[in-house]
Design a protein around this motif. Sequence first.
Motif, PDB file in Angstrom:
ATOM      1  N   ASN A   7      41.158   5.417  21.077  1.00  0.00           N
ATOM      2  CA  ASN A   7      41.615   4.110  21.544  1.00  0.00           C
ATOM      3  C   ASN A   7      42.558   3.491  20.523  1.00  0.00           C
ATOM      4  O   ASN A   7      42.312   3.541  19.314  1.00  0.00           O
ATOM      5  N   ASN A  10      44.212  -3.091  19.615  1.00  0.00           N
ATOM      6  CA  ASN A  10      43.569  -4.214  20.311  1.00  0.00           C
ATOM      7  C   ASN A  10      42.377  -3.810  21.172  1.00  0.00           C
ATOM      8  O   ASN A  10      41.689  -4.674  21.715  1.00  0.00           O
ATOM      9  N   LEU A  11      42.118  -2.521  21.274  1.00  0.00           N
ATOM     10  CA  LEU A  11      40.965  -2.101  22.076  1.00  0.00           C
ATOM     11  C   LEU A  11      39.665  -2.300  21.309  1.00  0.00           C
ATOM     12  O   LEU A  11      38.582  -2.310  21.904  1.00  0.00           O
ATOM     13  N   LEU A  14      37.831  -5.359  22.764  1.00  0.00           N
ATOM     14  CA  LEU A  14      37.254  -5.354  24.117  1.00  0.00           C
ATOM     15  C   LEU A  14      35.968  -6.178  24.141  1.00  0.00           C
ATOM     16  O   LEU A  14      35.185  -6.142  23.192  1.00  0.00           O
ATOM     17  N   TYR A  22      40.183  -6.840  31.219  1.00  0.00           N
ATOM     18  CA  TYR A  22      39.641  -5.628  30.592  1.00  0.00           C
ATOM     19  C   TYR A  22      38.122  -5.475  30.706  1.00  0.00           C
ATOM     20  O   TYR A  22      37.580  -4.452  30.266  1.00  0.00           O
ATOM     21  N   LEU A  27      33.898  -2.155  23.033  1.00  0.00           N
ATOM     22  CA  LEU A  27      34.225  -0.730  22.863  1.00  0.00           C
ATOM     23  C   LEU A  27      32.983   0.031  22.400  1.00  0.00           C
ATOM     24  O   LEU A  27      32.733   1.158  22.841  1.00  0.00           O
ATOM     25  N   GLN A  49      39.184   4.838  16.901  1.00  0.00           N
ATOM     26  CA  GLN A  49      39.987   3.653  17.292  1.00  0.00           C
ATOM     27  C   GLN A  49      40.842   3.280  16.096  1.00  0.00           C
ATOM     28  O   GLN A  49      40.374   3.272  14.948  1.00  0.00           O
ATOM     29  N   ASN A  73      43.697   6.185  25.195  1.00  0.00           N
ATOM     30  CA  ASN A  73      44.188   4.876  25.615  1.00  0.00           C
ATOM     31  C   ASN A  73      44.998   4.349  24.445  1.00  0.00           C
ATOM     32  O   ASN A  73      44.440   3.839  23.465  1.00  0.00           O
ATOM     33  N   GLY A  75      46.935   1.857  24.333  1.00  0.00           N
ATOM     34  CA  GLY A  75      47.240   0.433  24.394  1.00  0.00           C
ATOM     35  C   GLY A  75      48.741   0.228  24.586  1.00  0.00           C
ATOM     36  O   GLY A  75      49.405   1.001  25.282  1.00  0.00           O
ATOM     37  N   HIS A  99      44.078   3.921  31.114  1.00  0.00           N
ATOM     38  CA  HIS A  99      44.195   2.462  30.945  1.00  0.00           C
ATOM     39  C   HIS A  99      43.095   1.824  31.765  1.00  0.00           C
ATOM     40  O   HIS A  99      42.896   2.188  32.939  1.00  0.00           O
ATOM     41  N   LYS A 128      36.157   0.511  32.748  1.00  0.00           N
ATOM     42  CA  LYS A 128      35.612   1.488  31.782  1.00  0.00           C
ATOM     43  C   LYS A 128      35.371   2.863  32.398  1.00  0.00           C
ATOM     44  O   LYS A 128      35.252   3.858  31.685  1.00  0.00           O
TER      45      LYS A 128
END
Length: 140
Positions: A7, A10-11, A14, A22, A27, A49, A73, A75, A99, A128
């Motif tokens: 990821n 900014n994930l 989450l 989102y 996460l 991440q 992902n 982002g 995404h 998700k």
Amino acid sequence: MTIFIINGPNLDMLGLREPEIYGSDTLESINTELTDYCASVGVRPEFFQSNSEGELIDIIHSARGKADGIVLNAGAYTHYSYAIRDAISAVELPCVEVHLSNVHKREEFRHKSVLSAVCTGVICGFGKKVYRLAIDALNL
Ligand code: DQA
């Protein structure tokens, strides 16, 4: 089969970040659910991440020889990072771009992905569940 689940920026936010787009899961909780799911289908997941483009590239490179596939992902990097695109090409592993949101329903700049052409496939818009669908796609 080992799958890197990566990821991007900014994930890590989450759960707090625009939950109407989102979802409200963090996460960490998504990754915990995925750990259980992977165990049930015989997949070994490794989770990453990073908010930094260079680190994401290093993680993708490290998948070579260790992973059988990548779920990514990226982002907002999805929309403009030729460096991440080249990293995906370089490792020659199946990669599924995911995404959480349906990027095609959103702002114009999100409609373009510079990664899709070097990915095996793209899954977006199912929240998700996209991670699970991507794991299934790689684990066929
Ligand atoms: C995203 C969509 C991107 O446009 C955005 O920049 C993100 C998240 C998604 O999961 O829906 O950070 O990749």
